[in-house]
Motif scaffolding. Structure first.
Motif, PDB file in Angstrom:
ATOM      1  N   SER A   1      17.704  51.330  18.161  1.00 12.62           N
ATOM      2  CA  SER A   1      16.444  51.854  18.726  1.00 12.62           C
ATOM      3  C   SER A   1      15.988  52.950  18.271  1.00 12.62           C
ATOM      4  O   SER A   1      16.819  53.755  17.470  1.00 12.62           O
ATOM      5  CB  SER A   1      16.933  52.080  20.216  1.00 12.62           C
ATOM      6  OG  SER A   1      15.871  52.846  20.932  1.00 12.62           O
TER       7      SER A   1
ATOM      8  N   ASP B   1      16.280  51.196  31.116  1.00 17.73           N
ATOM      9  CA  ASP B   1      15.280  50.220  30.943  1.00 17.73           C
ATOM     10  C   ASP B   1      14.020  50.545  29.955  1.00 17.73           C
ATOM     11  O   ASP B   1      13.565  49.836  28.986  1.00 17.73           O
ATOM     12  CB  ASP B   1      14.863  49.754  32.231  1.00 17.73           C
ATOM     13  CG  ASP B   1      15.575  48.994  32.981  1.00 17.73           C
ATOM     14  OD1 ASP B   1      16.708  48.531  32.358  1.00 17.73           O
ATOM     15  OD2 ASP B   1      15.449  49.017  34.433  1.00 17.73           O
ATOM     16  N   LYS B   2      13.640  51.846  30.208  1.00 19.05           N
ATOM     17  CA  LYS B   2      12.457  52.395  29.126  1.00 19.05           C
ATOM     18  C   LYS B   2      12.863  52.607  27.978  1.00 19.05           C
ATOM     19  O   LYS B   2      11.930  52.088  27.108  1.00 19.05           O
ATOM     20  CB  LYS B   2      11.964  53.595  29.862  1.00 19.05           C
ATOM     21  CG  LYS B   2      10.358  54.081  29.065  1.00 19.05           C
ATOM     22  CD  LYS B   2       9.954  55.565  29.991  1.00 19.05           C
ATOM     23  CE  LYS B   2       8.907  55.907  28.974  1.00 19.05           C
ATOM     24  NZ  LYS B   2       8.199  57.224  29.805  1.00 19.05           N
TER      25      LYS B   2
ATOM     26  N   GLU C   1      12.829  49.361  25.603  1.00 16.75           N
ATOM     27  CA  GLU C   1      11.860  48.374  25.599  1.00 16.75           C
ATOM     28  C   GLU C   1      11.561  48.328  24.050  1.00 16.75           C
ATOM     29  O   GLU C   1      11.246  46.972  23.962  1.00 16.75           O
ATOM     30  CB  GLU C   1      10.486  49.185  25.933  1.00 16.75           C
ATOM     31  CG  GLU C   1      10.603  49.287  27.820  1.00 16.75           C
ATOM     32  CD  GLU C   1       9.515  50.107  28.159  1.00 16.75           C
ATOM     33  OE1 GLU C   1       8.441  50.485  27.515  1.00 16.75           O
ATOM     34  OE2 GLU C   1       9.207  49.952  29.657  1.00 16.75           O
ATOM     35  N   SER C   2      11.789  49.019  23.274  1.00 21.16           N
ATOM     36  CA  SER C   2      11.698  48.810  21.950  1.00 21.16           C
ATOM     37  C   SER C   2      12.967  48.641  21.102  1.00 21.16           C
ATOM     38  O   SER C   2      12.845  48.646  19.749  1.00 21.16           O
ATOM     39  CB  SER C   2      10.940  49.736  21.352  1.00 21.16           C
ATOM     40  OG  SER C   2      11.697  51.132  21.373  1.00 21.16           O
TER      41      SER C   2
END
Length: 210
Positions: free
Chosen positions: A176, A201-202, A205-206
């Motif tokens: 990440s 979770d945030k 995301e990527s």
């Protein structure tokens, strides 16, 4: 450290800095530190500095380029104190001027502060920097989640050791570029730092599975 000190002394400081004590530290509250003694001359407002020591922590697995930036950062402190240059604070206008000049001239990424602060008695969080992070997300029996951030060279070892050191029911690895992972220490050993589900979770995301 001596090799890098000599190199940057010649490149960035015109070889004006005299040899200095260079020491390694296991501290987890700082990445680098310039230490010295100071005393005021009798009947004078002038302060004298002596017994300089540059310390670099070995508790963080950092890329060579970032270690170089930390060494140069501490050398700027050394330069300012050694030559008695007045500044308004530790990272005042004078320090920032030298830092900006070196960054511009030599393509460095020195920052005003990369200090870390203690976290849960296990280490520190440091200022984020742009890079890819190797992250293991673990789940405990009670449903809580934790993360382990490490260098690519430690993935296999930490993956093997985590179940031996913690009672976890699930783990998954990701790569990440989320800045939140830059706030966690890059672990050399199997250590898990708890994170809220919302933050996780945030942050993922990527991310992509490793």
């Amino acid at each position: 450290m001596k090799e890098r000190f000599d190199y940057f002394n010649a490149l960035c400081f015109g070889s004006k800095l005299p040899p200095v004590q260079l020491k390694l530290s296991r501290a987890r509250t700082f990445l680098g530190k310039c230490e010295f003694k100071k005393r005021r001359k009798l009947f004078s407002a002038k302060v004298q500095y002596s017994d300089f020591v540059l310390r670099i922590s070995t508790s963080f697995d950092l890329p060579p380029a970032e270690l170089d930036d930390i060494i140069i950062h501490e050398m700027i402190h050394y330069y300012i104190a050694y030559f008695g240059i007045k500044d308004s604070s530790a990272h005042g206008p004078v320090f920032r001027s030298y830092m900006s000049d070196i960054n511009g001239r030599y393509g460095r990424h020195i920052t005003v502060s990369r200090r870390v602060r203690p976290m849960d008695g296990e280490g520190g969080r440091r200022s984020p920097s742009l890079r890819l992070y190797f992250v293991c997300v673990s789940r405990f029996p009670d449903g809580e989640r934790g993360v382990t951030v490490c260098a690519s060279t430690r993935v296999a070892y930490i993956n093997r050791m985590l179940p031996r050191c913690y009672n976890i029911v699930e783990k998954a690895w990701y790569i990440s570029d989320a800045e939140i992972f830059g706030l966690y220490p890059r672990s050399l050993k199997a250590r898990i730092y708890k994170i809220s589900q919302q933050e996780l979770d945030k942050a993922l995301e990527s991310a992509r599975p490793l």
